[in-house]
Write a protein that holds these residues in place. Structure first.
Motif, mmCIF file in Angstrom:
data_model
loop_
_atom_site.group_PDB
_atom_site.id
_atom_site.type_symbol
_atom_site.label_atom_id
_atom_site.label_comp_id
_atom_site.label_asym_id
_atom_site.label_seq_id
_atom_site.Cartn_x
_atom_site.Cartn_y
_atom_site.Cartn_z
ATOM 1 N N SER A 39 0.813 -1.215 0.000
ATOM 2 C CA SER A 39 0.000 0.000 0.000
ATOM 3 C C SER A 39 0.845 1.262 0.000
ATOM 4 N N PRO A 73 -1.106 0.217 -10.203
ATOM 5 C CA PRO A 73 -2.156 -0.111 -9.240
ATOM 6 C C PRO A 73 -2.826 -1.430 -9.602
ATOM 7 N N SER A 99 -3.650 -10.726 2.640
ATOM 8 C CA SER A 99 -4.221 -9.381 2.702
ATOM 9 C C SER A 99 -5.154 -9.092 1.527
ATOM 10 N N ASP A 100 -4.887 -9.692 0.343
ATOM 11 C CA ASP A 100 -5.786 -9.458 -0.799
ATOM 12 C C ASP A 100 -7.179 -9.986 -0.506
ATOM 13 N N SER A 122 -8.850 -7.715 2.052
ATOM 14 C CA SER A 122 -9.311 -6.446 1.484
ATOM 15 C C SER A 122 -10.597 -6.637 0.693
ATOM 16 N N ALA A 126 -3.725 -3.366 -3.483
ATOM 17 C CA ALA A 126 -2.481 -2.646 -3.294
ATOM 18 C C ALA A 126 -1.902 -2.367 -4.680
ATOM 19 N N TRP A 149 5.181 -0.945 -6.411
ATOM 20 C CA TRP A 149 5.866 0.313 -6.150
ATOM 21 C C TRP A 149 7.337 0.208 -6.509
#
Length: 296
Positions: free
Chosen positions: A150, A163, A199-200, A203, A266, A269
């Motif tokens: 994130s 993204p 976490s996916d 979310s 997320a 990056w």
């Protein structure tokens, strides 16, 4: 040269790191340019030396034991530290540009685009470390890290490259075999596939109101394995749709339910150190990768 009384042999550690990265003795042998039986011998010697089992062998590969998972994190961190210390002794222009990249992103998104980079910058070498370990870019372990999360993170510079969007996906074979999916709660009738950090799924469930407390999970080390398990019909995966564009286009995977909501996930990056003297090619590579179009 006398071997260390406290450290395992370096060839065995290299074999262990390669197997842990690929979760395959065969692929580790290909990476190290040795036979699969030689890899097996190194791992057996290392397990005997440590007195613990590091991998559980399966017909289609291996998985970590808890001891193996912990040791893998320590070994990869140690190798990253050695690489950073070695690179710090070399003039920046004389060494490759070092990238630390998650395995799934490296294989699916980055590597297919590298031919364009090598045409544009043939004089610049690349050292790509495909790893789950988080590189300490501030400490010089990598010139650029590409990480999923994130962001941003303290102590480093981070810019969003890509993204993500999330939605559950399933193989046509598993969808045909059933049980039938007609509502989000029906997903819990299947095994849910996740990497080490779900976490996916969390979310997406939070955005859609799905209660995951009764879910049956199959946890895999890396998202590359999650995608393969989904295509093999082992369960339902939370699809990172940007990364899965190819199997979705070919029909190897499909949305688990019609009209399922797609939620923002997320993203990937570009992480670099603040200050210091950057590698001469870093800025050029950042401009190049930021301008890459989607794969055809």
């Amino acid at each position: 040269m006398r071997s260390s009384p406290t450290l395992p042999p370096l060839p065995a550690l290299r074999a262990f790191e390669a197997v842990g990265r690929a979760l395959s003795f065969r692929k580790a042998g290909e990476d190290l340019l040795i036979s699969q039986s030689a890899v097996s011998h190194h791992i057996a010697r290392l397990e005997a030396d440590l007195g613990v089992t590091l991998f559980i062998r399966h017909a289609r590969g291996v998985t970590f034991t808890p001891d193996g998972e912990r040791y893998f994190q320590a070994v990869t961190a140690a190798f990253s530290g050695l690489a950073a210390a070695t690179a710090a002794l070399r003039p920046a222009a004389a060494r490759p540009l070092r990238l630390s990249v998650l395995p799934a992103f490296a294989r699916i998104w980055l590597v297919p685009r590298l031919a364009d980079w090598t045409r544009r910058a043939p004089e610049t070498g690349l050292d790509i470390n495909s790893t789950l370990a988080v590189a300490d870019v501030a400490g010089g372990e990598a010139d650029i890290a590409i990480r999923y999360g994130s962001g941003p993170w303290p102590g480093v510079s981070a810019r969003l490259l890509l993204p993500e969007r999330l939605a559950p996906v399933i193989s046509p074979t598993l969808a045909a075999r059933g049980p039938v999916l007609t509502a989000p709660a029906d997903l819990l009738r299947h095994t849910l596939l996740t990497n080490l950090r779900p976490s996916d799924w969390q979310s997406w469930a939070a955005s859609t109101g799905l209660d995951l407390s009764t879910a049956r999970w199959l946890q895999l080390t890396d998202y590359t394995l999650v995608m393969q398990a989904a295509q093999d019909g082992l369960g339902v995966a939370m699809g990172r749709l940007e990364l899965l564009s190819a199997p979705l286009a070919t029909g190897a995977l499909r949305p688990a339910l019609p009209d399922l909501p797609t939620v923002p996930g997320a993203g990937y990056w570009l992480v670099t150190a603040r200050g210091g003297t950057p590698h001469p090619a870093r800025a050029r590579f950042l401009r190049w990768i930021s301008g890459q179009p989607p794969l055809a």
